[in-house]
Design a protein around this motif. Structure first.
Motif, PDB file in Angstrom:
ATOM      1  N   ASN A  88       0.828  -1.211   0.000  1.00 39.65           N
ATOM      2  CA  ASN A  88       0.000   0.000   0.000  1.00 39.65           C
ATOM      3  C   ASN A  88       0.864   1.263   0.000  1.00 39.65           C
ATOM      4  N   LYS A 141       0.855   3.681   2.062  1.00 39.32           N
ATOM      5  CA  LYS A 141       1.340   4.000   3.413  1.00 39.32           C
ATOM      6  C   LYS A 141       2.554   3.157   3.813  1.00 39.32           C
ATOM      7  N   GLU A 143      -5.791   2.585  -2.024  1.00 39.35           N
ATOM      8  CA  GLU A 143      -4.564   2.609  -1.220  1.00 39.35           C
ATOM      9  C   GLU A 143      -3.446   1.754  -1.795  1.00 39.35           C
TER      10      GLU A 143
END
Length: 285
Positions: free
Chosen positions: A150, A152, A200
């Motif tokens: 992802n 993040k 994401e």
């Protein structure tokens, strides 16, 4: 689908098996039930033996040749784990699995030299192809780890990539080189206009959907086929992971650090991912 198959899938998930196992092993067990047209309660050892004989003659959907011994072994292992689970949970009184099949001897995997890796990079035609090489070679990720990565999970400022749920639910942190950070940033900027706010996943296609493992593999194969000095049939996507392990050792990284980089639990597993002769030399020093 038999309810016990869904229960088996949840059991594999809870035990921390890889996404590949969780996705495929219940399917292999289901194929046995479909082949025999029986429920789990009525399966006998003869049913399993008959299914095994069938698998040895079954053609592959892609190559049209009979499926490999290693694939047959994986299907039988799935069936064994399925009935082990049913016996352990008291769903069946006696385990019908009695086959004793040795795992097929794996051929030594051919790895890329550092010069050949550079050729692969030169033969990429877009940022997506280069990014996949960076993730699978430069970061040593497994295919499912690339698929599940992802936004993040990549910290550009700290130059770190986080695998939060690797094989066996193992977490690890991978340092990124300046070159990889630059290219991954450029990839993200390049696809910013097609990325939906709710998406994401790090790798996405033009529809803003996550790029799946099969697409990652096919993209690698396209790059490989353009590299005329290499024989595509000698390599698979996982060859990149084996290659980075060997190259890190060649560049004086300790085998313990390579183990942590790859996310292995055991040092012995890391040894399999490297050139054996080179590894023996390093261990003797």
């Amino acid at each position: 689908m038999d309810d016990t198959i869904n229960d088996f899938r949840r059991e594999l998930l809870n035990l921390g098996y890889s996404k590949t196992v969780v996705d495929n092993y219940p399917k292999y067990a289901q194929k046995l039930l479909e082949y025999t047209k029986e429920t789990a309660l009525k399966i006998t050892d003869q049913h399993i033996k008959n299914h095994y004989q069938y698998l040895k003659t079954k053609p592959s959907r892609t190559t049209k040749k009979t499926i490999s011994e290693s694939h047959i072994y994986s299907q039988l292992l799935a069936i064994k784990l399925y009935f082990d689970y049913l016996e352990r949970t008291k769903y069946i009184k006696q385990n019908p699995y009695t086959l004793r099949i040795k795992q097929a001897t794996k051929k030594e995997r051919i790895i890329f030299t550092q010069e050949e890796i550079q050729l692969l990079y030169k033969n990429t035609q877009n940022l997506e192809e280069k990014t996949i090489l960076h993730l699978c070679y430069g970061c040593g990720l497994r295919r499912n780890e690339v698929e599940l990565l992802n936004l993040k999970d990549v910290n550009f400022e700290q130059k770190l990539l986080f695998i939060r749920k690797g094989k066996g639910k193992k977490r690890r942190v991978i340092p990124l080189t300046e070159a990889i950070v630059k290219d991954l940033k450029e990839y993200c900027i390049n696809i910013e206009t097609i990325r939906k706010e709710t998406q994401e996943s790090f790798l996405i296609n033009i529809q803003s959907n996550p790029i799946k493992g099969n697409t990652i593999y096919k993209t690698f194969k396209k790059v490989l086929q353009r590299t005329q000095s290499l024989k595509p049939e000698n390599y698979c996507l996982h060859s990149l992971r084996h290659s980075i392990a060997t190259h890190l050792l060649e560049n004086e990284m300790s085998i313990e650090m390579v183990r942590d980089f790859l996310g292995h639990n055991q040092l012995g597993t890391t040894q399999i991912y490297t050139r054996i002769n080179f590894l023996k030399t390093k261990l003797q020093q």
